[in-house]
Design a protein around this motif. Structure first.
Motif, PDB file in Angstrom:
ATOM      1  N   ARG A 173       0.908  -1.272   0.031  1.00  0.00           N
ATOM      2  CA  ARG A 173      -0.042  -0.152  -0.015  1.00  0.00           C
ATOM      3  C   ARG A 173       0.818   1.267   0.034  1.00  0.00           C
ATOM      4  N   HIS A 174       1.868   1.266   0.886  1.00  0.00           N
ATOM      5  CA  HIS A 174       2.799   2.310   0.865  1.00  0.00           C
ATOM      6  C   HIS A 174       3.488   2.549  -0.378  1.00  0.00           C
ATOM      7  N   ALA A 175       3.919   1.600  -0.995  1.00  0.00           N
ATOM      8  CA  ALA A 175       4.708   1.643  -2.001  1.00  0.00           C
ATOM      9  C   ALA A 175       3.993   2.165  -3.223  1.00  0.00           C
ATOM     10  N   GLN A 176       2.746   2.329  -3.238  1.00  0.00           N
ATOM     11  CA  GLN A 176       1.858   2.725  -4.551  1.00  0.00           C
ATOM     12  C   GLN A 176       2.103   4.365  -4.310  1.00  0.00           C
ATOM     13  N   ASN A 177       2.445   4.926  -3.215  1.00  0.00           N
ATOM     14  CA  ASN A 177       2.670   6.267  -3.108  1.00  0.00           C
ATOM     15  C   ASN A 177       3.895   6.624  -3.107  1.00  0.00           C
ATOM     16  N   ALA A 182      10.284  -0.441  -5.820  1.00  0.00           N
ATOM     17  CA  ALA A 182      10.277  -1.381  -6.713  1.00  0.00           C
ATOM     18  C   ALA A 182       8.641  -1.815  -6.890  1.00  0.00           C
ATOM     19  N   GLY A 183       7.886  -1.944  -5.665  1.00  0.00           N
ATOM     20  CA  GLY A 183       6.505  -2.192  -5.977  1.00  0.00           C
ATOM     21  C   GLY A 183       5.561  -1.227  -6.254  1.00  0.00           C
ATOM     22  N   TYR A 184       6.058  -0.105  -6.710  1.00  0.00           N
ATOM     23  CA  TYR A 184       5.109   1.023  -7.079  1.00  0.00           C
ATOM     24  C   TYR A 184       4.673   0.688  -8.501  1.00  0.00           C
ATOM     25  N   GLY A 185       3.151   1.196  -8.579  1.00  0.00           N
ATOM     26  CA  GLY A 185       2.379   0.506  -9.981  1.00  0.00           C
ATOM     27  C   GLY A 185       2.001  -0.914  -9.693  1.00  0.00           C
ATOM     28  N   GLY A 329      -3.956   3.930  10.318  1.00  0.00           N
ATOM     29  CA  GLY A 329      -3.785   3.016  11.585  1.00  0.00           C
ATOM     30  C   GLY A 329      -2.912   3.906  12.596  1.00  0.00           C
ATOM     31  N   LYS A 330      -2.997   3.262  13.971  1.00  0.00           N
ATOM     32  CA  LYS A 330      -2.261   3.771  14.702  1.00  0.00           C
ATOM     33  C   LYS A 330      -0.918   3.379  15.001  1.00  0.00           C
ATOM     34  N   LEU A 331      -0.515   2.437  14.063  1.00  0.00           N
ATOM     35  CA  LEU A 331       0.958   1.790  14.119  1.00  0.00           C
ATOM     36  C   LEU A 331       1.340   1.709  12.673  1.00  0.00           C
ATOM     37  N   PRO A 332       1.737   2.748  12.088  1.00  0.00           N
ATOM     38  CA  PRO A 332       2.053   2.818  10.785  1.00  0.00           C
ATOM     39  C   PRO A 332       3.402   2.248  10.473  1.00  0.00           C
ATOM     40  N   VAL A 333       3.671   1.302   9.810  1.00  0.00           N
ATOM     41  CA  VAL A 333       4.965   0.632   9.632  1.00  0.00           C
ATOM     42  C   VAL A 333       5.502   0.639   8.136  1.00  0.00           C
ATOM     43  N   ASN A 334       6.994   0.598   8.132  1.00  0.00           N
ATOM     44  CA  ASN A 334       7.443   0.729   6.908  1.00  0.00           C
ATOM     45  C   ASN A 334       6.648   1.419   5.772  1.00  0.00           C
ATOM     46  N   THR A 335       6.719   2.838   5.812  1.00  0.00           N
ATOM     47  CA  THR A 335       5.984   3.599   5.234  1.00  0.00           C
ATOM     48  C   THR A 335       6.503   4.005   3.728  1.00  0.00           C
ATOM     49  N   SER A 336       7.613   3.587   3.510  1.00  0.00           N
ATOM     50  CA  SER A 336       8.171   3.580   2.135  1.00  0.00           C
ATOM     51  C   SER A 336       7.951   2.558   1.326  1.00  0.00           C
ATOM     52  N   GLY A 337       7.490   1.356   1.980  1.00  0.00           N
ATOM     53  CA  GLY A 337       7.416   0.135   1.279  1.00  0.00           C
ATOM     54  C   GLY A 337       8.421  -0.971   1.837  1.00  0.00           C
ATOM     55  N   GLY A 338       9.387  -0.396   2.588  1.00  0.00           N
ATOM     56  CA  GLY A 338      10.243  -1.340   3.171  1.00  0.00           C
ATOM     57  C   GLY A 338      10.993  -2.229   2.447  1.00  0.00           C
TER      58      GLY A 338
END
Length: 394
Positions: A173-177, A182-185, A329-338
């Motif tokens: 999800r995060h990668a789409q932004n 690498a997971g963008y799109g 959410g209250k616990l955002p994790v790996n916000t670039s896509g990790g």
């Protein structure tokens, strides 16, 4: 020195990352390292000539003398490398730089990591990690070792497997932004995740991190100097590293087998305990987390070790896709896509994202983020964490 006196003594004022598809880097590790350092210095507003300290996480033969000569630095006062495999001490490299600055050993320290398949090949196993008991039974890859521990986490501790899937789906999800991910799109849904091929039970394809070519660099200076250079510096509030007794030397038969290595025992605080004590905060105070996911299972164990979720079935109530997503959410994790959906340069890019969250420049910003945690590679022989804070938290 104690972790308490480290609080705010050093801060990240510059960061840069380069990443490419594995095997597709335009240059080797040495040149990429130099490019990343120069870019990080430009981001920091300092000259590369002013660097007087170098810390790398594992691998590579480019020490301070080599890099200092190429960059034309005036004086190399600090040069070392953190040992470890599986990203375990990648956060400790940042802690190491902060200690150098806090103790007056250096003034401007760069932390870096570079990887290029052309130079070093694909990631393999570290001989010190895989004992004879593993190798004799055909266990010789990181995925296999972590799978054994993760299966125990699921079967014995009762952590629901859906928590692993949630971590992966949130990363995508995060990668789409994030246009550079690498997971963008390439959005990922539950059906695609579940139908992907099994790598080693219980890891499906998407549970496994990527391998990228690239380089990452972060520039640290004293807290006092950081306040003069930029208002959005990411201050090192605390850092901890360690190898719990019975966790590394007897790695085939640990008593805390499902721990990611950060947990403690009665009377013996673990890495996570020492981090929170040094910072004077708890997991509940943290706004955003970047956790090294070599594989999804160890990352879940690391979040549990740090107190973000309970062990056992109740973990599934916290570790849901929505709760792990920034802006929801209250616990955002790996916000670039990790490592899973963005890039993997031994996890150092996660540190850059932790800094971006403090600056408010992430592609998935957490509103008013003031405490940003970076957790190094879980289920490695040595593990480490670093807590960054905005100047407001000092």
């Amino acid at each position: 020195m104690s972790g308490t006196t480290l609080r705010g003594a050093a801060a990240v004022i510059g960061a840069a990352e380069l990443h490419y598809k594995r095997g597709k880097a335009p240059h080797g590790e040495f040149r990429m390292t130099l490019e990343a350092i120069v870019a990080a210095c430009a981001d920091a507003g300092v000259s590369p000539h002013d660097i007087d300290g170098f810390v790398s996480y594992a691998g590579g033969g480019h020490d301070g003398a080599v890099l200092g000569g190429a960059l034309g630095v005036r004086d190399v006062r600090w040069s070392n490398m953190m040992w470890g495999g599986g990203g375990g001490t990648v956060a400790a490299a940042i802690n190491n730089a902060a200690v150098a600055i806090a103790t007056g050993q250096a003034d401007t320290v760069v932390v870096f990591r570079s990887m290029a398949q052309e130079d070093t090949g694909r990631l393999g196993y570290a001989k010190y990690f895989y004992g004879s008991h593993y190798l004799a039974h055909g266990v010789g890859s990181p995925a296999q070792v972590c799978a054994l521990r993760t299966q125990r986490l699921l079967e014995h501790d009762g952590v629901p497997r859906e928590a692993m899937r949630a971590l992966v789906l949130a990363a995508y999800r995060h990668a789409q932004n994030n246009p550079t991910a690498a997971g963008y799109g390439k959005p990922l849904d539950e059906a695609t995740y579940e139908s992907s091929r099994m790598i080693t039970e219980p890891f499906h394809l998407f549970d496994c991190s990527r391998e990228s070519d690239g380089a990452v660099a972060l520039v640290l200076v004293s807290g006092e100097r950081a306040r003069a250079l930029r208002p959005d510096a990411a201050y090192v509030l605390a850092g901890a590293q360690g190898a719990p007794g019975g966790y590394s030397a007897i790695i085939d038969n640990d008593d805390l087998y499902t721990s990611a290595g950060f947990a403690g025992r009665p009377g013996r605080p673990g890495v996570a305990d020492r981090l929170w004590t040094a910072a004077g905060v708890t997991a509940d105070d943290v706004d955003v987390v970047q956790v090294y996911e070599n594989f999804s299972g160890p990352a879940i164990a690391a979040l549990i070790d740090h107190g973000f979720a309970p062990a056992g079935p109740a973990a599934g109530e916290i570790l849901t896709v929505d709760n792990l997503t920034a802006g929801i959410g209250k616990l955002p994790v790996n916000t670039s896509g990790g490592n899973i959906a963005d890039s993997f340069v031994n996890g150092m890019g996660l540190a850059v994202e932790a800094v971006r969250q403090i600056r408010g420049t992430s592609t998935n910003p957490v509103a008013n983020a003031r405490l940003s945690l970076f957790i190094g590679g879980p289920m490695a022989p040595l593990v480490s964490s670093t807590l960054f804070g905005h100047e407001d938290t000092l």
